[in-house]
Motif scaffolding. Structure first.
Motif, short mmCIF file in Angstrom:
data_model
loop_
_atom_site.label_atom_id
_atom_site.label_comp_id
_atom_site.label_asym_id
_atom_site.label_seq_id
_atom_site.Cartn_x
_atom_site.Cartn_y
_atom_site.Cartn_z
N VAL A 33 0.84 -1.20 0.00
CA VAL A 33 0.00 0.00 0.00
C VAL A 33 0.88 1.25 0.00
CG1 VAL A 33 -1.75 1.30 1.30
CG2 VAL A 33 -1.94 -1.18 1.11
N ASN A 34 1.96 1.21 0.76
CA ASN A 34 2.89 2.34 0.80
C ASN A 34 3.51 2.58 -0.57
OD1 ASN A 34 4.11 4.43 2.19
ND2 ASN A 34 5.84 3.19 2.84
N MET A 35 3.83 1.52 -1.29
CA MET A 35 4.41 1.64 -2.63
C MET A 35 3.42 2.30 -3.59
SD MET A 35 5.81 -1.40 -5.09
CE MET A 35 4.16 -2.09 -5.26
N VAL A 36 2.16 1.89 -3.53
CA VAL A 36 1.13 2.49 -4.38
C VAL A 36 0.96 3.97 -4.04
CG1 VAL A 36 -1.32 2.47 -4.99
CG2 VAL A 36 -0.06 0.32 -4.80
N ALA A 37 0.94 4.28 -2.74
CA ALA A 37 0.82 5.68 -2.31
C ALA A 37 2.00 6.50 -2.82
CB ALA A 37 0.73 5.75 -0.79
N GLY A 38 3.21 5.94 -2.71
CA GLY A 38 4.40 6.63 -3.20
C GLY A 38 4.35 6.88 -4.69
N LEU A 40 1.59 7.15 -6.54
CA LEU A 40 0.58 8.18 -6.81
C LEU A 40 1.10 9.57 -6.46
CD1 LEU A 40 -2.65 6.36 -5.59
CD2 LEU A 40 -1.97 6.86 -7.95
N TRP A 41 1.77 9.68 -5.32
CA TRP A 41 2.36 10.97 -4.95
C TRP A 41 3.46 11.37 -5.92
CZ3 TRP A 41 1.31 15.31 -3.03
CH2 TRP A 41 0.43 15.46 -1.96
N LEU A 42 4.17 10.40 -6.46
CA LEU A 42 5.21 10.70 -7.45
C LEU A 42 4.59 11.31 -8.71
CD1 LEU A 42 8.20 10.58 -8.22
CD2 LEU A 42 7.82 8.23 -8.99
N VAL A 43 3.46 10.78 -9.13
CA VAL A 43 2.75 11.34 -10.29
C VAL A 43 2.38 12.80 -10.02
CG1 VAL A 43 0.59 11.22 -11.60
CG2 VAL A 43 1.89 9.13 -11.13
N VAL A 44 1.84 13.06 -8.83
CA VAL A 44 1.46 14.43 -8.46
C VAL A 44 2.70 15.33 -8.42
CG1 VAL A 44 0.47 15.87 -6.63
CG2 VAL A 44 -0.59 13.67 -7.21
N ALA A 45 3.76 14.83 -7.81
CA ALA A 45 4.99 15.62 -7.68
C ALA A 45 5.58 15.97 -9.04
CB ALA A 45 6.02 14.85 -6.85
N ILE A 46 5.53 15.04 -9.97
CA ILE A 46 6.04 15.30 -11.32
C ILE A 46 5.16 16.35 -12.01
CG2 ILE A 46 6.35 14.30 -13.61
CD1 ILE A 46 7.28 11.70 -12.12
N ALA A 47 3.84 16.23 -11.85
CA ALA A 47 2.92 17.21 -12.44
C ALA A 47 3.17 18.61 -11.87
CB ALA A 47 1.48 16.79 -12.21
N TRP A 48 3.51 18.67 -10.59
CA TRP A 48 3.79 19.95 -9.93
C TRP A 48 5.22 20.42 -10.17
CZ3 TRP A 48 1.63 18.90 -4.34
CH2 TRP A 48 0.23 18.97 -4.36
N ASN A 49 6.04 19.53 -10.71
CA ASN A 49 7.47 19.82 -10.88
C ASN A 49 8.13 20.20 -9.55
OD1 ASN A 49 9.81 19.90 -12.42
ND2 ASN A 49 9.61 22.09 -12.83
N ASP A 50 7.79 19.46 -8.51
CA ASP A 50 8.30 19.70 -7.15
C ASP A 50 9.41 18.69 -6.87
OD1 ASP A 50 8.70 19.63 -4.31
OD2 ASP A 50 6.74 20.59 -4.06
N THR A 59 12.05 7.75 -3.75
CA THR A 59 12.81 6.97 -2.77
C THR A 59 11.91 6.02 -2.00
OG1 THR A 59 14.40 8.77 -2.59
CG2 THR A 59 14.41 7.12 -0.82
N ILE A 60 10.76 6.51 -1.56
CA ILE A 60 9.81 5.66 -0.83
C ILE A 60 9.39 4.47 -1.69
CG2 ILE A 60 7.41 5.56 0.02
CD1 ILE A 60 7.88 8.45 1.07
N THR A 61 9.04 4.75 -2.93
CA THR A 61 8.61 3.68 -3.85
C THR A 61 9.73 2.69 -4.10
OG1 THR A 61 7.06 5.23 -4.88
CG2 THR A 61 7.61 3.24 -6.12
#
Length: 75
Positions: A33-38, A40-50, A59-61
């Motif tokens: 579950v943590n991997m999936v969350a990571g 999904l957050w990675l997708v958001v982070a890339i979209a935000w360019n953060d 790293t979490i993933t």
């Protein structure tokens, strides 16, 4: 609410759930579950360019994937 907002909130909910599962020793469900969350957050982070969020969630993933592969004898 945009798709990106929904992804962000789903990822956040999964981080909370994964934390609970990990604290209860529910292996391998917690790291999965943590991997999936990571991811999904990675997708958001890339979209935000953060960059900070990209590094953190990549790293979490990565750590979850490597840990699971080692545990199941793939590596």
């Amino acid at each position: 609410m945009t798709l990106l907002d929904k992804t962000k909130w789903l990822a956040t909910a999964l981080v909370v759930i994964a934390t609970g599962l990990n604290s209860l020793g529910m292996y391998p469900l917690g790291p999965l579950v943590n991997m999936v969350a990571g991811l999904l957050w990675l997708v958001v982070a890339i979209a935000w360019n953060d960059r900070a969020l990209i590094v953190t969630n990549f790293t979490i993933t990565f750590v979850c994937i490597i840990g699971l592969l080692i545990n199941f004898g793939v590596l």
